[in-house]
Design an enzyme around this catalytic site. Structure first.
Site, PDB file in Angstrom:
ATOM      1  N   LYS A 117      -3.014   9.286  -4.777  1.00 38.92           N
ATOM      2  CA  LYS A 117      -2.323   8.040  -5.126  1.00 38.92           C
ATOM      3  C   LYS A 117      -0.999   8.060  -4.360  1.00 38.92           C
ATOM      4  CE  LYS A 117       0.236   5.002  -7.471  1.00 38.92           C
ATOM      5  NZ  LYS A 117       1.471   5.213  -6.671  1.00 38.92           N
ATOM      6  N   GLU A 167       6.350  19.382  -8.993  1.00 36.77           N
ATOM      7  CA  GLU A 167       7.507  19.673  -8.140  1.00 36.77           C
ATOM      8  C   GLU A 167       8.491  18.535  -8.393  1.00 36.77           C
ATOM      9  OE1 GLU A 167      10.045  19.263  -5.848  1.00 36.77           O
ATOM     10  OE2 GLU A 167       8.737  19.039  -4.098  1.00 36.77           O
ATOM     11  N   CYS A 171      13.712  16.751  -2.019  1.00 35.98           N
ATOM     12  CA  CYS A 171      13.730  17.513  -3.273  1.00 35.98           C
ATOM     13  C   CYS A 171      14.600  18.761  -3.149  1.00 35.98           C
ATOM     14  CB  CYS A 171      12.320  17.886  -3.687  1.00 35.98           C
ATOM     15  SG  CYS A 171      11.302  18.436  -2.324  1.00 35.98           S
ATOM     16  N   GLU A 220      20.202  14.720 -10.089  1.00 41.31           N
ATOM     17  CA  GLU A 220      19.757  14.481  -8.711  1.00 41.31           C
ATOM     18  C   GLU A 220      20.170  13.050  -8.316  1.00 41.31           C
ATOM     19  OE1 GLU A 220      15.436  14.489  -8.108  1.00 41.31           O
ATOM     20  OE2 GLU A 220      15.761  16.003  -6.561  1.00 41.31           O
TER      21      GLU A 220
HETATM   22  P1  NDP Z   1       8.963   8.720  -9.718  1.00 39.34           P
HETATM   23  O1  NDP Z   1       8.971  10.120 -10.199  1.00 39.34           O
HETATM   24  O2  NDP Z   1       8.901   7.651 -10.751  1.00 39.34           O
HETATM   25  O3  NDP Z   1       7.764   8.474  -8.692  1.00 39.34           O
HETATM   26  C1  NDP Z   1       7.129   9.494  -7.969  1.00 39.34           C
HETATM   27  C2  NDP Z   1       5.661   9.181  -7.816  1.00 39.34           C
HETATM   28  O4  NDP Z   1       5.045   9.080  -9.091  1.00 39.34           O
HETATM   29  C3  NDP Z   1       5.368   7.846  -7.125  1.00 39.34           C
HETATM   30  O5  NDP Z   1       4.194   7.978  -6.350  1.00 39.34           O
HETATM   31  C4  NDP Z   1       5.122   6.926  -8.290  1.00 39.34           C
HETATM   32  O6  NDP Z   1       4.342   5.812  -7.922  1.00 39.34           O
HETATM   33  C5  NDP Z   1       4.368   7.827  -9.240  1.00 39.34           C
HETATM   34  N1  NDP Z   1       4.441   7.426 -10.640  1.00 39.34           N
HETATM   35  C6  NDP Z   1       5.426   6.728 -11.275  1.00 39.34           C
HETATM   36  N2  NDP Z   1       5.137   6.580 -12.586  1.00 39.34           N
HETATM   37  C7  NDP Z   1       3.940   7.196 -12.793  1.00 39.34           C
HETATM   38  C8  NDP Z   1       3.111   7.399 -13.930  1.00 39.34           C
HETATM   39  N3  NDP Z   1       3.437   6.947 -15.142  1.00 39.34           N
HETATM   40  N4  NDP Z   1       1.954   8.085 -13.776  1.00 39.34           N
HETATM   41  C9  NDP Z   1       1.614   8.562 -12.577  1.00 39.34           C
HETATM   42  N5  NDP Z   1       2.342   8.396 -11.461  1.00 39.34           N
HETATM   43  C10 NDP Z   1       3.506   7.738 -11.564  1.00 39.34           C
HETATM   44  O7  NDP Z   1      10.255   8.554  -8.793  1.00 39.34           O
HETATM   45  P2  NDP Z   1      10.996   7.258  -8.239  1.00 39.34           P
HETATM   46  O8  NDP Z   1      10.323   6.816  -7.021  1.00 39.34           O
HETATM   47  O9  NDP Z   1      11.203   6.229  -9.310  1.00 39.34           O
HETATM   48  O10 NDP Z   1      12.421   7.902  -7.868  1.00 39.34           O
HETATM   49  C11 NDP Z   1      13.356   8.212  -8.898  1.00 39.34           C
HETATM   50  C12 NDP Z   1      13.940   9.600  -8.704  1.00 39.34           C
HETATM   51  O11 NDP Z   1      12.915  10.564  -8.706  1.00 39.34           O
HETATM   52  C13 NDP Z   1      14.661   9.842  -7.391  1.00 39.34           C
HETATM   53  O12 NDP Z   1      15.956   9.373  -7.417  1.00 39.34           O
HETATM   54  C14 NDP Z   1      14.614  11.336  -7.288  1.00 39.34           C
HETATM   55  O13 NDP Z   1      15.633  11.892  -8.064  1.00 39.34           O
HETATM   56  C15 NDP Z   1      13.270  11.695  -7.923  1.00 39.34           C
HETATM   57  N6  NDP Z   1      12.237  11.929  -6.891  1.00 39.34           N
HETATM   58  C16 NDP Z   1      12.026  13.222  -6.523  1.00 39.34           C
HETATM   59  C17 NDP Z   1      11.126  13.501  -5.527  1.00 39.34           C
HETATM   60  C18 NDP Z   1      10.909  14.909  -5.081  1.00 39.34           C
HETATM   61  O14 NDP Z   1      10.574  15.127  -3.912  1.00 39.34           O
HETATM   62  N7  NDP Z   1      10.988  15.873  -5.960  1.00 39.34           N
HETATM   63  C19 NDP Z   1      10.400  12.451  -4.829  1.00 39.34           C
HETATM   64  C20 NDP Z   1      10.665  11.115  -5.315  1.00 39.34           C
HETATM   65  C21 NDP Z   1      11.571  10.889  -6.312  1.00 39.34           C
HETATM   66  P3  NDP Z   1       5.090   4.444  -7.531  1.00 39.34           P
HETATM   67  O15 NDP Z   1       5.985   4.743  -6.369  1.00 39.34           O
HETATM   68  O16 NDP Z   1       3.969   3.565  -7.177  1.00 39.34           O
HETATM   69  O17 NDP Z   1       5.824   4.021  -8.758  1.00 39.34           O
END
Ligand code: NDP
Length: 480
Positions: free
Chosen positions: A174, A248, A282, A381
């Site tokens: 996904k 992660e 991250c 973060e």
């Molecule tokens: P999220 O954790 O919400 O999203 C990460 C992934 O999870 C995306 O592919 C998202 O899909 C998916 N997702 C969201 N909600 C669900 C759910 N209920 N069930 C399954 N999958 C889900 O992060 P955000 O994009 O909202 O970013 C917010 C913060 O998250 C950032 O500021 C950062 O701090 C952190 N982050 C950390 C990352 C890392 O590498 N560790 C990467 C990205 C974010 P979709 O995009 O379609 O909503």
């Protein structure tokens, strides 16, 4: 306009009258493609197809070394299309071309590395008694779900998918709705080469199709990269079906600079660790803990570097690209605007207007000298090009501050004293510690994962295959 369809059971799904989501180029805020807004029905179809593919002899009968050869071929395919892929990744994420190119190479390395491991995941022979042959048999865990965020789409997809395919699993990816382009490229390749249902690509909102997938009883394992709150939600859904998760969840990783550090080495690494991918990493080095004895000297050098960085789109060869979307852009500026009066913004801290790209989401690289280590912007973060600085006095305070967040993903220790370096490394609660360096060219061979709320399990390296296997103990009574 590129219309990206779902790949389910070997078919491309997505008709004109389906719901479509615009994919935005963050450098210009222009629509570059559309994806299908996948829903629960799509999730159900994909899981059903995956379960069928898992049991089907077409995939099961492919020998481990043949799977390995195929993954190596995938690495070659990625490298042959490296320029095209890097352009796609830059377009989708806004990251500089140089970064995108190294992401593509890292993706190829994952397929190469796990391709090499495919026929080297062995079980054990366990001595019990003469007539009892006892062995462990390694089996694939089954239907694996890979939820990929938007910051390193092709790298993060490749790191878990390669390990899962190497061990004989089937895969559902996904993508984030912000960045589906390079995974769609991989989907086309797998569609051509693998039995149907072995690799499936779904798009849509995380809260819709993502949630439908994580709670589906037909999924056997989930690998998730993203935020702590969403990671917790994923883990709760998985718990209902007793499904293991690899999480992660990012970090607030410190660079700890002692008074004897070689600043000529430390400065470029500290800068890169927070501005790479506009801080949306991250493992970003988002906290700087500096010995008060050298704080002024180090900050002066860092400010000079930050001021020299060019902010802009990949097409203008910028050093720092845009923030991924409007929501994240507003969030980061909101955090900067809310820092208290006691803190000092030493450089940056503003939205940037880039000529010709005025609708892009640009923020200047920022250094904030914090009033206290307890401030929210030091603890949470930010996921932008924002470095928080706190001074320390003595090794004990350095260690205490390094461990004083909920995260524990990466740390950098800068000192010429090997005893000091080792002592600090041994006391830091962090999955990875770099000494006199930070980050490592993709680091495919190095185990990666977090202590505390940075996550569960390890990705990368030979250890990651453990996430994708099931161990069966087999006892054979022999009598002759
Ligand atoms: P999220 O954790 O919400 O999203 C990460 C992934 O999870 C995306 O592919 C998202 O899909 C998916 N997702 C969201 N909600 C669900 C759910 N209920 N069930 C399954 N999958 C889900 O992060 P955000 O994009 O909202 O970013 C917010 C913060 O998250 C950032 O500021 C950062 O701090 C952190 N982050 C950390 C990352 C890392 O590498 N560790 C990467 C990205 C974010 P979709 O995009 O379609 O909503």
């Amino acid at each position: 306009m590129d219309k990206i369809q779902l790949l389910i059971n070997g078919e491309w799904i997505g008709k004109k009258d389906d719901q479509w989501i615009n994919v935005i180029n963050p450098a210009s805020n222009e629509t570059i493609a559309q994806i299908v807004r996948g829903n629960e029905t799509h999730a159900n179809l994909a899981v059903q197809a995956a379960r069928f593919a898992l049991k089907n002899s077409e995939w099961k009968s492919i020998k481990p070394f043949e799977r390995g050869q195929f993954l190596q071929e995938t690495a070659r395919h990625i490298r042959e299309h490296a320029i095209e892929l890097a352009l796609l990744e830059s377009l989708d994420t806004g990251k500089p071309h140089a970064q995108a190119k190294s992401d593509i190479e890292a993706a190829a390395r994952y397929f190469e590395f796990y391709g090499g491991m495919a026929d080297k995941v062995f079980g054990d022979t366990i001595p019990i008694e003469e007539d009892l042959l006892n062995v462990t048999v390694i089996e694939p865990i089954g239907v694996t779900l890979h939820i990929v965020p938007w910051n390193y789409p092709i790298q993060i997809t490749s790191r878990s998918v390669a390990a899962a395919l190497a061990t004989g699993n089937v895969v559902i990816v996904k993508s984030s709705e912000d960045t589906p382009l390079t995974t769609n490229f991989l989907a086309k390749w797998f569609h051509e080469k693998l039995p149907k249902g072995v690799f499936q690509h779904l798009t849509g909102y995380g809260s819709e199709i993502g949630a439908a997938l994580t709670s589906h009883p037909g999924i056997n394992q989930i690998t998730f990269t993203g935020s702590v709150p969403t990671g917790i939600a994923v883990m709760k859904s998985a718990a209902d079906n007793v499904v293991p998760v690899t999480l992660e969840l990012g970090g607030k990783s410190p660079n700890i600079v002692f008074a004897d550090a070689d600043l000529a080495r430390a400065v470029p690494a500290i800068v890169n660790s927070i501005v790479q991918n506009a801080g949306q990493t991250c493992s970003a080095g988002s906290r700087l803990l500096v010995d008060e004895a050298i704080a002024e000297e180090l900050l002066e050098k860092l400010i000079e570097r930050f001021n020299s960085l060019k902010v802009g789109p990949p097409t203008l060869q910028a050093d720092v690209g845009p923030i991924i979307n409007q929501k994240q852009y507003n969030r980061i500026l909101g955090i900067i605007n809310e820092i208290g009066e006691d803190a000092k913004v030493l450089v940056g801290g503003k939205a940037v207007q880039v000529e010709g790209y005025t609708k892009g989401f640009y923020i200047s690289p920022t250094i904030i000298e914090a009033s206290s280590h307890n401030e929210t912007y030091v603890q949470e973060e930010i996921f932008g090009p924002v470095l928080s600085v706190v001074r320390f006095k003595g090794i004990e305070e350095a260690i205490e501050l390094a461990n004083a967040t909920d995260y524990g993903l990466v740390a950098g220790v800068w000192t010429k004293d090997i005893d000091q370096a080792h002592h600090v490394a041994s006391r830091i609660e962090s999955g990875q510690v770099f000494i006199n360096s930070y980050g490592a060219a993709g680091g495919v061979q190095m185990p990666f994962g977090g202590y505390k709320k940075s996550g569960i399990g390890r990705e990368k390296s030979h250890l990651a295959v453990q996430n994708y296997i099931q161990i069966k103990n087999l006892a054979i009574q022999v009598k002759y």
